[in-house]
Design a protein around this motif. Structure first.
Motif, PDB file in Angstrom:
ATOM      1  N   LYS A 192       0.642  -1.312   0.093  1.00  0.00           N
ATOM      2  CA  LYS A 192       0.091  -0.016   0.059  1.00  0.00           C
ATOM      3  C   LYS A 192       0.823   1.217  -0.060  1.00  0.00           C
ATOM      4  O   LYS A 192       0.526   2.198  -0.680  1.00  0.00           O
ATOM      5  CB  LYS A 192      -0.872   0.110   1.258  1.00  0.00           C
ATOM      6  CG  LYS A 192      -2.063   0.962   1.134  1.00  0.00           C
ATOM      7  CD  LYS A 192      -3.230   0.841   2.256  1.00  0.00           C
ATOM      8  CE  LYS A 192      -4.267   1.857   2.012  1.00  0.00           C
ATOM      9  NZ  LYS A 192      -5.520   1.543   2.302  1.00  0.00           N
ATOM     10  N   GLU A 193       1.881   1.308   0.795  1.00  0.00           N
ATOM     11  CA  GLU A 193       2.881   2.611   0.838  1.00  0.00           C
ATOM     12  C   GLU A 193       3.497   2.776  -0.542  1.00  0.00           C
ATOM     13  O   GLU A 193       3.630   3.956  -0.898  1.00  0.00           O
ATOM     14  CB  GLU A 193       4.102   2.335   1.898  1.00  0.00           C
ATOM     15  CG  GLU A 193       3.437   2.034   3.136  1.00  0.00           C
ATOM     16  CD  GLU A 193       2.832   0.625   3.415  1.00  0.00           C
ATOM     17  OE1 GLU A 193       3.518  -0.252   2.855  1.00  0.00           O
ATOM     18  OE2 GLU A 193       2.116   0.352   4.239  1.00  0.00           O
ATOM     19  N   ASP A 229      -8.667   5.223  -2.054  1.00  0.00           N
ATOM     20  CA  ASP A 229      -7.177   5.100  -2.698  1.00  0.00           C
ATOM     21  C   ASP A 229      -7.726   5.405  -4.077  1.00  0.00           C
ATOM     22  O   ASP A 229      -6.881   5.120  -4.994  1.00  0.00           O
ATOM     23  CB  ASP A 229      -6.669   3.964  -2.466  1.00  0.00           C
ATOM     24  CG  ASP A 229      -6.217   3.771  -0.928  1.00  0.00           C
ATOM     25  OD1 ASP A 229      -5.527   4.819  -0.705  1.00  0.00           O
ATOM     26  OD2 ASP A 229      -6.318   2.488  -0.439  1.00  0.00           O
ATOM     27  N   TYR A 275      -6.883   1.126  -5.282  1.00  0.00           N
ATOM     28  CA  TYR A 275      -5.929  -0.115  -4.349  1.00  0.00           C
ATOM     29  C   TYR A 275      -7.365  -0.918  -3.823  1.00  0.00           C
ATOM     30  O   TYR A 275      -7.910  -0.524  -3.097  1.00  0.00           O
ATOM     31  CB  TYR A 275      -5.044   0.303  -3.342  1.00  0.00           C
ATOM     32  CG  TYR A 275      -4.082  -0.212  -2.685  1.00  0.00           C
ATOM     33  CD1 TYR A 275      -3.226  -0.824  -3.343  1.00  0.00           C
ATOM     34  CD2 TYR A 275      -4.586  -1.093  -1.289  1.00  0.00           C
ATOM     35  CE1 TYR A 275      -2.061  -1.774  -2.621  1.00  0.00           C
ATOM     36  CE2 TYR A 275      -3.469  -1.961  -0.968  1.00  0.00           C
ATOM     37  CZ  TYR A 275      -2.332  -2.259  -1.430  1.00  0.00           C
ATOM     38  OH  TYR A 275      -1.600  -3.184  -0.724  1.00  0.00           O
TER      39      TYR A 275
END
Length: 159
Positions: A78-79, A128, A144
């Motif tokens: 995710k980062e 996201d 995402y």
């Protein structure tokens, strides 16, 4: 038919068939593992090394126009996805943003004739969801979901 000509034609057929078989076995595996490179080229950005399980499909309707849809799905932390959005210059919008209403959720659906068994982004908005609208040249949307990035690019440029 002359037996010698017939024998030569059979030999040529066997050689051609062997060559096709060799290419299908060896040639296909030569491109295995290049998914990251090919998708990076299609997206116009280097994909991070942490990207795994890459799927993509490019749909180009006419060879006369440089117009295509690119559907991409890949596993990404995710980062790293957040960093990728910045690198792609995509803007994250709140779900009520009028800019998103132009493209979403329709952009997440493929055409009715296109069946991609790996394409399952869902139609929901989440925090996201990001996009970039380039006027007549196209657009990009990304989201995402469950550890995967889903990206749709549409480009419309004259050759």
């Amino acid at each position: 038919m002359d037996p010698l000509i017939r024998k030569r034609l059979i030999e040529i057929g066997i050689i051609l068939a062997s060559g096709l078989l060799f290419f299908s076995i060896i040639g296909g595996s030569m491109y295995k593992g290049n998914e990251r490179k090919v998708l990076s080229e299609l997206m116009g950005i280097a994909l991070p090394s942490s990207v795994e399980d890459i799927h993509y499909y490019k749909q180009q309707r006419s060879p006369d126009l440089y117009e295509h849809y690119l559907y991409a799905k890949f596993k990404i932390p995710k980062e790293t996805f957040a960093e990728l959005l910045q690198d792609m210059e995509l803007q994250i919008y709140e779900k009520s943003a009028p800019q998103l209403r132009r493209l979403l959720p329709a952009a997440w659906k493929t055409e009715t004739t296109l069946r991609l068994d790996w394409w399952d982004p869902g139609l929901e908005f989440n925090e996201d969801v990001a996009m970039q609208y380039n006027g007549s040249e196209g657009w990009t949307v990304a989201k995402y979901k469950d550890g995967y990035a889903y990206i749709v690019l549409y480009r419309r440029l004259r050759k």
